[in-house]
Scaffold this motif. Structure first.
Motif, PDB file in Angstrom:
ATOM      1  N   VAL A 230       0.851  -1.204   0.000  1.00 55.59           N
ATOM      2  CA  VAL A 230       0.000   0.000   0.000  1.00 55.59           C
ATOM      3  C   VAL A 230       0.880   1.246   0.000  1.00 55.59           C
ATOM      4  CG1 VAL A 230      -1.636   1.353   1.348  1.00 55.59           C
ATOM      5  CG2 VAL A 230      -1.968  -1.104   1.108  1.00 55.59           C
ATOM      6  N   LYS A 231       1.940   1.255   0.821  1.00 54.21           N
ATOM      7  CA  LYS A 231       2.800   2.429   0.930  1.00 54.21           C
ATOM      8  C   LYS A 231       3.688   2.594  -0.297  1.00 54.21           C
ATOM      9  CE  LYS A 231       3.028   4.595   4.311  1.00 54.21           C
ATOM     10  NZ  LYS A 231       3.911   4.728   5.453  1.00 54.21           N
ATOM     11  N   THR A 232       3.925   1.503  -1.063  1.00 51.45           N
ATOM     12  CA  THR A 232       4.922   1.562  -2.137  1.00 51.45           C
ATOM     13  C   THR A 232       4.628   2.550  -3.257  1.00 51.45           C
ATOM     14  OG1 THR A 232       5.742  -0.656  -1.635  1.00 51.45           O
ATOM     15  CG2 THR A 232       6.160   0.165  -3.839  1.00 51.45           C
ATOM     16  N   PRO A 233       3.483   2.648  -3.905  1.00 50.86           N
ATOM     17  CA  PRO A 233       2.289   1.812  -3.868  1.00 50.86           C
ATOM     18  C   PRO A 233       2.294   0.829  -5.048  1.00 50.86           C
ATOM     19  CG  PRO A 233       1.783   3.864  -4.961  1.00 50.86           C
ATOM     20  CD  PRO A 233       3.276   3.852  -4.718  1.00 50.86           C
ATOM     21  N   MET A 234       1.834  -0.372  -4.793  1.00 51.01           N
ATOM     22  CA  MET A 234       1.764  -1.402  -5.818  1.00 51.01           C
ATOM     23  C   MET A 234       0.344  -1.464  -6.380  1.00 51.01           C
ATOM     24  SD  MET A 234       2.436  -5.499  -5.330  1.00 51.01           S
ATOM     25  CE  MET A 234       0.815  -5.809  -4.589  1.00 51.01           C
ATOM     26  N   TRP A 235       0.232  -1.615  -7.695  1.00 47.50           N
ATOM     27  CA  TRP A 235      -1.079  -1.865  -8.294  1.00 47.50           C
ATOM     28  C   TRP A 235      -1.614  -3.174  -7.742  1.00 47.50           C
ATOM     29  CZ3 TRP A 235      -3.339  -5.796 -10.958  1.00 47.50           C
ATOM     30  CH2 TRP A 235      -4.527  -5.506 -11.606  1.00 47.50           C
ATOM     31  N   PRO A 236      -2.878  -3.295  -7.345  1.00 45.57           N
ATOM     32  CA  PRO A 236      -3.994  -2.356  -7.456  1.00 45.57           C
ATOM     33  C   PRO A 236      -4.275  -1.576  -6.157  1.00 45.57           C
ATOM     34  CG  PRO A 236      -4.864  -4.519  -6.965  1.00 45.57           C
ATOM     35  CD  PRO A 236      -3.360  -4.654  -6.944  1.00 45.57           C
ATOM     36  N   LEU A 237      -3.268  -1.476  -5.271  1.00 43.71           N
ATOM     37  CA  LEU A 237      -3.442  -0.784  -3.987  1.00 43.71           C
ATOM     38  C   LEU A 237      -2.941   0.656  -4.062  1.00 43.71           C
ATOM     39  CD1 LEU A 237      -2.153  -3.693  -1.707  1.00 43.71           C
ATOM     40  CD2 LEU A 237      -4.522  -3.134  -2.258  1.00 43.71           C
ATOM     41  N   HIS A 238      -2.920   1.211  -5.260  1.00 42.42           N
ATOM     42  CA  HIS A 238      -2.287   2.504  -5.513  1.00 42.42           C
ATOM     43  C   HIS A 238      -3.264   3.671  -5.556  1.00 42.42           C
ATOM     44  CE1 HIS A 238      -4.168   1.477  -9.267  1.00 42.42           C
ATOM     45  NE2 HIS A 238      -4.076   2.757  -9.597  1.00 42.42           N
ATOM     46  N   SER A 239      -4.572   3.428  -5.535  1.00 38.12           N
ATOM     47  CA  SER A 239      -5.532   4.465  -5.939  1.00 38.12           C
ATOM     48  C   SER A 239      -5.544   5.689  -5.022  1.00 38.12           C
ATOM     49  CB  SER A 239      -6.943   3.873  -6.047  1.00 38.12           C
ATOM     50  OG  SER A 239      -7.364   3.370  -4.808  1.00 38.12           O
ATOM     51  N   TRP A 240      -4.966   5.576  -3.811  1.00 38.10           N
ATOM     52  CA  TRP A 240      -4.874   6.750  -2.934  1.00 38.10           C
ATOM     53  C   TRP A 240      -3.834   7.745  -3.428  1.00 38.10           C
ATOM     54  CZ3 TRP A 240      -0.127   7.824  -0.860  1.00 38.10           C
ATOM     55  CH2 TRP A 240       0.800   6.777  -0.853  1.00 38.10           C
ATOM     56  N   LEU A 241      -2.826   7.256  -4.188  1.00 37.53           N
ATOM     57  CA  LEU A 241      -1.674   8.090  -4.518  1.00 37.53           C
ATOM     58  C   LEU A 241      -2.000   9.257  -5.461  1.00 37.53           C
ATOM     59  CD1 LEU A 241       1.458   8.358  -4.132  1.00 37.53           C
ATOM     60  CD2 LEU A 241       1.668   7.125  -6.286  1.00 37.53           C
ATOM     61  N   PRO A 242      -2.677   9.034  -6.605  1.00 39.54           N
ATOM     62  CA  PRO A 242      -2.946  10.180  -7.493  1.00 39.54           C
ATOM     63  C   PRO A 242      -3.751  11.287  -6.814  1.00 39.54           C
ATOM     64  CG  PRO A 242      -3.300   8.110  -8.650  1.00 39.54           C
ATOM     65  CD  PRO A 242      -3.114   7.764  -7.213  1.00 39.54           C
ATOM     66  N   ASP A 243      -4.753  10.904  -6.018  1.00 44.47           N
ATOM     67  CA  ASP A 243      -5.553  11.917  -5.314  1.00 44.47           C
ATOM     68  C   ASP A 243      -4.704  12.681  -4.309  1.00 44.47           C
ATOM     69  OD1 ASP A 243      -7.775  11.152  -6.716  1.00 44.47           O
ATOM     70  OD2 ASP A 243      -8.552   9.827  -5.158  1.00 44.47           O
ATOM     71  N   ALA A 244      -3.849  11.954  -3.565  1.00 47.21           N
ATOM     72  CA  ALA A 244      -3.011  12.606  -2.558  1.00 47.21           C
ATOM     73  C   ALA A 244      -2.030  13.582  -3.211  1.00 47.21           C
ATOM     74  CB  ALA A 244      -2.249  11.556  -1.751  1.00 47.21           C
ATOM     75  N   PHE A 290       2.292  -8.339 -10.418  1.00 51.86           N
ATOM     76  CA  PHE A 290       1.657  -7.071 -10.035  1.00 51.86           C
ATOM     77  C   PHE A 290       2.547  -5.882 -10.409  1.00 51.86           C
ATOM     78  CE2 PHE A 290      -0.818  -9.638  -6.814  1.00 51.86           C
ATOM     79  CZ  PHE A 290      -2.068  -9.371  -7.371  1.00 51.86           C
ATOM     80  N   ALA A 291       3.869  -6.076 -10.293  1.00 54.55           N
ATOM     81  CA  ALA A 291       4.800  -4.993 -10.606  1.00 54.55           C
ATOM     82  C   ALA A 291       4.708  -4.598 -12.079  1.00 54.55           C
ATOM     83  CB  ALA A 291       6.229  -5.405 -10.257  1.00 54.55           C
ATOM     84  N   VAL A 292       4.721  -5.591 -12.981  1.00 54.30           N
ATOM     85  CA  VAL A 292       4.704  -5.251 -14.412  1.00 54.30           C
ATOM     86  C   VAL A 292       3.331  -4.727 -14.841  1.00 54.30           C
ATOM     87  CG1 VAL A 292       6.583  -6.822 -14.981  1.00 54.30           C
ATOM     88  CG2 VAL A 292       4.231  -7.648 -15.121  1.00 54.30           C
ATOM     89  N   VAL A 293       2.268  -5.210 -14.209  1.00 54.89           N
ATOM     90  CA  VAL A 293       0.946  -4.625 -14.492  1.00 54.89           C
ATOM     91  C   VAL A 293       0.947  -3.153 -14.082  1.00 54.89           C
ATOM     92  CG1 VAL A 293      -1.502  -4.647 -13.845  1.00 54.89           C
ATOM     93  CG2 VAL A 293      -0.331  -6.793 -14.348  1.00 54.89           C
ATOM     94  N   GLY A 294       1.558  -2.853 -12.920  1.00 52.34           N
ATOM     95  CA  GLY A 294       1.648  -1.467 -12.466  1.00 52.34           C
ATOM     96  C   GLY A 294       2.458  -0.604 -13.420  1.00 52.34           C
ATOM     97  N   ILE A 295       3.533  -1.175 -13.983  1.00 43.35           N
ATOM     98  CA  ILE A 295       4.367  -0.427 -14.936  1.00 43.35           C
ATOM     99  C   ILE A 295       3.546  -0.030 -16.165  1.00 43.35           C
ATOM    100  CG2 ILE A 295       6.316  -0.621 -16.544  1.00 43.35           C
ATOM    101  CD1 ILE A 295       7.660  -2.446 -14.418  1.00 43.35           C
TER     102      ILE A 295
END
Length: 516
Positions: A230-244, A290-295
């Motif tokens: 969540v803190k990294t953030p890794m997809w799909p736990l990233h959705s807080w980051l763009p808003d923040a 998950f990492a490459v999906v996030g990329i």
């Protein structure tokens, strides 16, 4: 060295308390607000000087050895100790944190974000610095958790108090995501400590999982990994980051991207790789996937925001780019090889320098134009920064090409080493699967180049428009705050051995179970 490391961790807390007190009459200067902002620059400057001195007297011949250690009993009943120390893995992160916090304090002295009292702002930034530095310096699992959580409250208030549009919603989303992840992480840390009989990270790393069954390791990696992801953030736990990022003030975005995201990946390397190697081995292919999906996802989101007519926010675009860049860090970790982990650590530092610079620059563009909306910003013929503010335009183009991984700049080496690590993963991991992940990640680098070049074309190029008010170019205080990031980005790109010489022996020892 012991005193210096303790000084680095504790002084920001003392400075935060002092910031809330009335300034002595002789130190007020023009106003109390100016005095407290100067106090923030002084405290963060002292911490930076201490961090540089610590780096200079660090035994560079033995970077795998824990140095500047302090080990004091704190809660005997739980065997929790105030255990501090640094090695070649944590030292660069400590220096990066001290540098970025000082540059943010310096920038804020001249360009204080609109919001409540400057006293509260300076105190929050200093508490944030102390928590981040402690995360990289502590060697006890429960102390790590406390430091990891210590940064959440100040960042929440920085976003909610000094942020822009939708700041309350973004702040709540940030803290809810990270707190929920942390609850699960605490259970995993307690499981390791109770099953092994100690919370000491050095002892646990030396044991290398031999005192934990495979099933305990799998459960621990799943629980701790969720909180770190969540803190990294890794997809799909990233959705807080763009808003923040979109809502945060400029210095909040710099600290969030530059140091807070590194806490998650640091936890993977410092805790999970050496303490629960069997559990990491089980989850490594999933982490890589998950990492490459996030990329790819982060790059596609940036391309969508950069497209004309999409009403994309430039700060939001840089936030999504962080999802992609941190994907390379996670891919390097998932390879479980010295090459991949060294690449992850290098990419961590490079991302902190380059993305910190990008958020500074985007904040400057927003201050000048009054918006970060790309369509409004560029209009019909482009924002034409090259013609209207050539130094600002040149710096933005430099940061963009550094972010896309141009050889010779810092962004290149971490991503390349992460790809090399995936090319030949650790024994027991499926090489065909990791070759697939490597190919997808390599495609992601092309997408990164595409959206960054689109941003440069739309923001920096175009016809110079005659407007009543001339656009200000880079100011002296901006030059002072940004020059160190530019210089270090070039230095790390041209001379990567400076950083890899620190990290590689420590990583080799870490993966070998505490054996040099």
């Amino acid at each position: 060295m012991q005193f210096l490391l303790a000084f680095i961790v504790v002084v920001p807390l003392i400075g935060a308390a002092a910031a809330l007190l009335p300034a002595p009459p002789g130190l007020k200067g023009k106003s109390p607000d100016q005095a407290v902002l100067r106090h923030g620059v002084t405290v963060t400057g002292a911490v930076l000087i201490a961090a540089i001195v610590l780096a200079c007297i660090f035994d560079h011949a033995h970077p795998s050895k824990m140095q500047a250690t302090t080990d004091i009993s704190w809660i005997p009943a739980l065997d929790v100790r105030i255990h501090l120390g640094i090695d070649g893995i944590s030292l660069p992160l400590v220096v990066l944190t001290a540098l970025l916090t000082f540059l943010c304090a310096l920038y804020s002295y001249f360009k204080m974000p609109a919001g409540p009292s400057p006293k509260a702002f300076v105190a929050l930034v200093l508490v944030l610095e102390s928590g981040t530095l402690a995360t990289f310096a502590v060697l006890d699992l429960l102390l790590f958790f406390l430091a990891f959580e210590m940064v959440l409250i100040p960042m929440y208030f920085l976003i909610a108090g000094w942020g822009g549009a939708q700041k309350q919603a973004a702040a709540w989303k940030f803290i809810l995501y990270t707190l929920l992840g942390s609850v699960v992480m605490l259970l995993g840390l307690l499981l390791i400590g109770l099953k092994s009989g100690t919370f000491d990270m050095v002892a646990l790393a030396t044991d290398n999982g031999r005192g934990l069954t495979s099933s305990v390791q799998v459960i621990a990696v799943l629980a701790i990994g969720i909180g770190l992801a969540v803190k990294t953030p890794m997809w799909p736990l990233h959705s807080w980051l763009p808003d923040a990022h979109t809502a945060a003030p400029t210095v909040g975005s710099v600290l969030l991207a530059g140091v807070l995201l590194k806490m998650g990946t640091y936890g993977f390397i410092r805790i999970l790789l050496p303490i629960a190697p069997d559990g990491m081995h089980t989850f490594a292919p999933y982490l890589a996937a998950f990492a490459v999906v996030g990329i790819v996802y982060g790059s596609l989101a940036c391309l969508a925001l950069a497209r004309p007519g999409s009403k994309g926010d430039l700060k939001r675009l840089i936030a999504y780019s962080s999802v992609g860049h941190m994907g390379f860090v996670l891919l390097g970790i998932a390879s479980m090889t010295p090459t991949g982990v060294n690449g992850a650590l290098f990419a961590n530092i490079a991302h902190g320098l380059i993305t910190g610079l990008l958020f500074f620059l985007v904040g400057a563009v927003k201050d000048r134009y009054g918006t970060a909306d790309l369509d409004t910003l560029t209009g019909a013929t482009g924002a034409a920064l090259y013609g209207r503010a050539p130094r600002l335009g040149g710096l933005l183009a430099f940061a963009a090409v550094a972010s896309l991984g141009l050889p010779g700049l810092a962004g290149f080496w971490g991503e390349m080493l992460a790809l090399f690590g995936s090319f030949d993963p650790a024994d027991g991991l499926s090489r065909p699967a990791f070759l697939t992940f490597m190919s997808i990640a390599a495609f992601g680098t092309l997408l990164t180049a595409a959206y960054m070049l689109i941003v440069v074309r739309r923001v920096c190029m175009g016809e110079k428009r005659e407007e009543p008010q001339r656009l200000a170019d880079v100011q002296t205080y901006e030059f002072a705050a940004w020059t160190p990031l530019v210089a270090l980005t070039v230095l790390a790109g041209l001379w990567p051995a400076v950083l890899l010489g620190l990290t590689d022996p420590a990583v080799q020892k870490l993966l070998a179970g505490g054996k040099s």
